[in-house]
Design an enzyme around this catalytic site. Structure first.
Site, mmCIF file in Angstrom:
data_model
loop_
_atom_site.group_PDB
_atom_site.id
_atom_site.type_symbol
_atom_site.label_atom_id
_atom_site.label_comp_id
_atom_site.label_asym_id
_atom_site.label_seq_id
_atom_site.Cartn_x
_atom_site.Cartn_y
_atom_site.Cartn_z
ATOM 1 N N LYS A 176 1.020 -1.270 -0.091
ATOM 2 C CA LYS A 176 0.095 0.023 -0.099
ATOM 3 C C LYS A 176 0.447 0.811 0.170
ATOM 4 O O LYS A 176 2.229 1.372 -0.013
ATOM 5 C CB LYS A 176 -1.260 0.005 1.431
ATOM 6 N N ARG A 219 -10.048 -11.813 1.921
ATOM 7 C CA ARG A 219 -11.525 -12.583 0.775
ATOM 8 C C ARG A 219 -10.570 -13.643 1.177
ATOM 9 O O ARG A 219 -11.363 -14.936 1.431
ATOM 10 C CB ARG A 219 -11.439 -12.388 -0.442
#
Ligand code: BES
Ligand code: ZN
Ligand code: ZN
Length: 502
Positions: free
Chosen positions: A279, A353
């Site tokens: 990130k 996920r």
């Protein structure tokens, strides 16, 4: 903070401060506020007339009683317009009033029951909200290194009613409010904790301690057991960090004779650097909050163990750290989830996920139904709904409506989101059964569709709290930092499901 409910006359009550209220547009207050106004020689009405008290929601006016009342101060809390009134306005008003009085170092507060009689709310519901707003609004994260008792804290809140018969139901409401708010604050504490303290191992210890405290069953699955179960998603995400992953299982058995078991699943990424798909550094620190879903389900179970609904509940928290270590997952890698599905990793930053799909598969294996998962799954939901609405996805309209209603009662706003089958195209992979991201658009929906692949036809709901779990600035009873969102919705839903079945 200790919470009491007593039958007394507020004008005769001894406390550091008493809290009364005013609806917007009322010129001469009645009821308990009117009685206090009388004792103060009409000071409240005069301030209204002078336009200094308007009753706007969140407005707090502090008046010194100058010996006219046993309490040194009176706080007049604005409740806003009467026609817009509901229990959430009580939370907002109490959060503001309590914080204003804490700044003045008041330790013992007493409040009348706001809203009883207005808007058709049950008095117990009003007191629940009153206590919640106070405890939630007064929350502060204990700074590392700060000495204890550096700052004044409110120690006692007494709810004062004139009606003796109301005391038992109001006590019930107060107890429920205290348990719900303290559970929310527990989640906030876990989330606000820096990630070097709040590792998966530490989160598992917290769950274990909570279980001992409240008589829950706790089991922590270690790496070897995950390997045995084939949890390639959870193991894959964890492999870039030295911190070992944990799968935390908490069980509450409120109805041992039933085989029904509600499943609560929470994303427990204790830090999300993005992994190899790293990130940007700006605001990366906030990614310590990527275990907000996990913290919420753990805290909710602690509360439910105290509220004792007749229902079985199992919480699952897959916990791992997403770091770009030497053995980290790489874009292009393929992992195999517990249910046998192969997943192409397009980006290592869509890690939530990957751990949730194994937890959901495990929830199915345990026979949990319905299953509700809570996750800071996407930044896209923040873009779509802002920081006050969580995205609610479900394959079961009945379950979705129950969650919306539970949120409504508890002051947590969720917004129904679609699961369009057409978008599933985007998850098609050329090298595996499915890939972990789609194209740029509708990212929150794609994340939810990915999870849906692992629940089959089990009734399931997914709350994407990517925008709501962490606030940049204070917003009434949501203080800056972790909000603990989801805790109260989950508790309320479990209580409602138990009620429905009895
Ligand atoms: N934990 C993040 C989502 C997130 C971002 C929550 C900011 C709260 C604030 C999640 O793991 C993530 O990185 N999601 C990606 C998904 C994308 C790569 C498909 C995102 O939202 O950018
Ligand atoms: Zn991520
Ligand atoms: Zn994440």
């Amino acid at each position: 903070m200790e919470v009491r409910v007593v039958c007394a006359d507020i004008t005769k009550f001894e406390a550091d401060a008493i809290i009364v209220n005013l609806f917007e547009g009322v010129a001469r207050p009645g009821g308990a506020t009117g009685a206090v106004d009388g004792e103060l020689g009409g000071a409240i009405s005069q301030l209204i007339e002078a336009g200094e008290i308007r009753g706007k929601l969140g407005e707090v006016t502090i008046i010194h009683s100058l010996g006219r009342l046993p309490a040194a101060r009176v706080a007049v809390a604005g409740l806003g317009k009467q026609e817009q009134f509901d229990q959430d306005k009580i939370r907002v008003a109490m959060a503001e009033a309590c914080r204003a009085l804490r700044r003045l170092k008041a330790r013992h507060l007493a409040s009348i029951v706001h809203g009883a009689g207005a808007g058709g709310l049950e008095p117990a519901t009003c007191v629940q909200a009153l206590v919640e707003g106070s405890i939630l609004g007064l929350y502060r994260f204990a700074k590392h290194g700060a000495k204890e008792h550096d700052e004044a804290e409110v120690e006692v809140l007494t709810v004062v009613t004139r009606d003796e018969a109301q005391v038992p139901p109001l006590q019930q409401g107060a107890f429920r409010g205290k348990v719900l708010a303290e559970a929310t604050n527990l989640a906030r504490d876990l989330i606000n904790q820096p990630a070097n303290y709040m590792t998966p191992t530490h989160l598992a210890q917290v769950a274990q301690r909570l279980a001992e405290q409240h008589g829950l069953e706790c089991q922590v699955l270690e790496r070897e057991q995950m390997e045995g179960l084939g949890m390639g998603g959870l193991l894959g995400v964890a492999q870039g960090s030295r911190q070992p992953p944990k799968l935390i299982v908490l069980r509450y058995r409120g109805n041992p004779s039933s085989s029904e078991d509600l499943g609560l699943v929470g994303k427990g990424i204790t830090f999300d650097s993005g992994g190899i798909s790293i990130k940007p550094s700006e605001r990366m620190a906030e990614m310590k909050a990527d275990m907000s879903g996990g913290a919420a389900v753990i805290a909710a179970l602690g509360a439910l163990a105290q509220l004792k609904p007749r229902l079985n509940i199992t919480a699952l928290v897959p916990a791992a750290e997403n770091l770009p270590g030497g053995s980290a997952l790489k874009p292009g890698d393929v992992v195999t989830a517990m249910n046998g599905k192969t997943i192409e990793i397009v980006t290592t930053d869509a890690e939530g996920r990957l751990i949730l799909c194994d937890a959901l598969s495990y929830a199915k294996k345990l026979g949990l139904s319905p299953i509700i998962d809570l996750a800071t799954l996407t930044g896209a939901i923040h873009v779509a709904l802002g920081d006050l609405y969580s995205g609610l996805f479900s394959n079961d309209p009945g379950l979705r409506d129950k969650l919306l209603q539970a949120g409504e009662r508890e002051g947590e706003r969720h917004w129904p989101m679609p699961l369009p089958q057409e978008y599933k195209e985007q998850l098609k992979s050329e090298v595996a059964d499915i890939k972990n991201v789609g194209n740029r658009w509708g990212g929150a929906i794609i994340g939810a569709l990915f999870l849906a692949e692992f629940v089959g036809d089990t009734p399931w709901a997914h709350l994407d709290i990517g925008g709501t779990a962490y606030m940049e600035k204070e917003h009434n009873y949501l203080v800056k930092g972790a909000t603990g969102v989801g805790v109260r919705t989950l508790i309320d839903l479990a209580l409602a499901l138990a009620e429905e079945r009895s």
